[in-house]
Design a protein around this motif. Structure first.
Motif: not given
Length: 552
Positions: A197-223
């Motif tokens: 799960a975390c691996t694929m969330q992270i790789l999404g940024e390099a794949l240009n499918l996830v906005l840079p800097g957002t994949s690892t934001i904790p789910a509980a963080d209002n960010l």
């Protein structure tokens, strides 16, 4: 390149009245239907998992951003499961199959409803892998919003990880089991170790499918909520620009993603998924590319199970942009990011605040790559392992084969102490066609860890492993047993030799003996003869090509 103006004709004029009627009846306004881009929100929300149970709230924030920027959002559901629920059961056979089900489900809705753009909300394992596959298949502007990372489990200052549950249960430690159950998963989000799960969330940024800097934001963080609003605004802009995921994809982007995967010692499942994406777009990524890149990119991040940190720690140390900054001299920095600038331009402003979490390229966390490809007569098309989870004394090994055709039989043998130091467990007919579904073999690996045998016993299989798993484990052996690969002809007592540093996996049996065994072999009947597993087994590609349900 997508042309929204051209697609507007689908909703305008008298010929489209029947379509407008349906959307009016669903509560949409005529002006929105005709004039605004229709943005689908594919939501893998499911109340049965902490990884997906919060996605409704994230979807509302995405919708807010879409409305703000002049789009019309329309949310729809996508099948999702939690791999941990299926752990230790036949249900795990469905997990890789679900990647393709997710992709097909999204593809069908997009095609029927002629959506102009798409945001996919996904978090866990093969579901987010399927989200990426869908994004590359639908040929409209699309981004993926990750569900974020779960808080790190702890009790009285002691760190807890998901694997502690299985070890405590196998050892019969009821006190530890009670503690772990209550405290190991303290929030929504993907489990914070370097699982799939975390691996694929992270790789999404390099794949240009996830906005840079957002994949690892904790789910509980209002960010995370704020990043969802940003994603909603962003997808409307992508529709207006007509930029689709395949416009930002290339072999070099895949190479960048492989480097990121190696640097974080990602789940071995990521190899399957990246190969499938390459097959989808005809970009030609192979296991040889992983092997070539692994010779120069070592593991830079020690996240569980490779090290002691969590993905929360990685996020606080700068997340994916900081890892990419460490890799900058090796990356193809001329490739365009999701934001429209090049990776070289983007990384100019990135800092890495903590060398102890994200190590420099010249002083890596581990002297070996996070993924290694092995070849030899036992794996002519390749096998995969994560060396950072293998004890140093077991990186090169030669031992006696103990052969099993079902995971349950191998797990029972471990618990009955029938497996001894120096053995190599060969677990076959668990590949894409043989399982069918390419089972995650957690029963055996967990029992080996619980018995303290990971430093004396190896496990080789044509199946696969969870990203949580560690120990002396080598998977994805191809050709698989069901396809007549050499693993089908191994017998008890044969000597198997492997060397992870040298990339070798060899059955030490003469060609004459192998030929005689092949003459006696009869291909087994499929284990499953109906339903989606049977369909998958009949149509899937081999593991060395990503194991997707396609006739590529």
């Amino acid at each position: 390149m997508y042309n929204m103006k051209k697609e507007r004709s689908y909703w305008e004029g008298t010929h489209a009245a029947n379509r407008r009627i349906m959307y009016l009846a669903a509560g949409h306004e005529q002006e929105d239907i005709v004039k605004k881009p229709h943005i689908g929100i594919a939501n893998t929300f499911f109340e049965g998992s902490p990884g997906t149970g919060h996605l409704r709230s994230l979807a509302e924030s995405v919708k807010k951003g879409i409305w703000m920027n002049g789009g019309m959002p329309m949310e729809f559901g996508v099948p999702a499961t939690c791999g941990n629920i299926a752990t230790g059961s036949d249900g795990l056979r469905y997990e890789l199959v679900l990647r393709d089900i997710v992709a097909m489900s999204i593809e069908a809705v997009v095609r029927v409803h002629k959506l102009d753009g798409l945001v996919i909300l996904a978090s866990c394992d093969n579901v987010i892998a399927g989200a990426y596959l869908a994004a590359l298949r639908v040929h409209i502007p699309c981004i993926v919003v990750t569900g974020g990372i779960m808080g790190a489990g702890s009790y009285c200052g002691q760190a807890l990880v998901q694997a502690d549950v299985d070890v405590a249960a196998i050892r019969g430690d009821s006190e530890l089991l009670d503690i772990v159950q209550e405290h190991v998963c303290p929030s929504f989000g993907a489990c914070p170790s370097m699982g799939t799960a975390c691996t694929m969330q992270i790789l999404g940024e390099a794949l240009n499918l996830v906005l840079p800097g957002t994949s690892t934001i904790p789910a509980a963080d209002n960010l995370k909520l704020r990043s969802c609003v940003r994603a909603g605004r962003f997808i409307v802009e992508q529709v207006r620009r007509g930029i689709c995921p395949e416009d930002l994809m290339s072999r070099e982007v895949l190479f960048n993603t492989v480097m990121l995967d190696l640097a974080i010692a990602g789940s071995t499942n990521a190899v399957l998924h990246l190969l499938a994406y390459s097959q989808e777009l005809g970009l030609g990524l192979t296991l040889d590319d992983f092997d070539r890149i692994a010779r120069r990119i070592k593991c830079l991040v020690g996240v569980v199970p490779s090290g002691r940190h969590t993905v929360i720690d990685l996020d606080r140390a700068g997340g994916v942009p900081a890892v990419m900054k460490r890799l900058e001299t090796e990356l193809y920095t001329g490739e365009t990011t999701l934001l429209g600038n090049t990776w070289g331009e983007y990384l100019t402003g990135v800092q890495v605040p903590d060398d102890s979490i994200i190590h420099p390229l010249q002083a890596p966390f581990s002297d070996i790559a996070g993924i290694r490809i092995l070849r030899g007569n036992l794996a002519e098309e390749g096998a995969v392992c994560r060396p950072t989870g293998v004890p140093g004394s077991m990186r090169a090994f030669s031992g006696r084969a103990r052969v099993f055709d079902q995971e349950e039989l191998a797990a029972e043998a471990v618990m009955r102490d029938e497996i001894q130091a120096g053995d190599v467990i060969v677990l076959r007919y668990e590949g894409p066609k043989g399982s069918p579904g390419m089972n995650e073999l957690m029963k055996v690996t967990d029992r080996l860890i619980a018995k303290g045998m990971e430093q004396t016993v190896a496990l080789i299989t044509d199946g696969r492993f969870s990203g949580f798993n560690h120990g002396t484990i080598i998977g994805h052996v191809a050709p698989e047993a069901m396809a007549g690969g050499l693993i089908a002809f191994v017998e008890d007592g044969d000597i198997i030799t492997y060397s992870i540093p040298e990339g070798i996996l060899q059955l030490e049996v003469t060609e004459d003996v192998i030929a005689e065994r092949k003459q006696r072999w009869k291909k087994p009947e499929p284990k499953i003869k109906s339903g989606v597993l049977a369909l998958y087994g009949a149509t899937c590609r081999p593991a060395s090509e990503g194991a997707a349900m396609q006739n590529w």
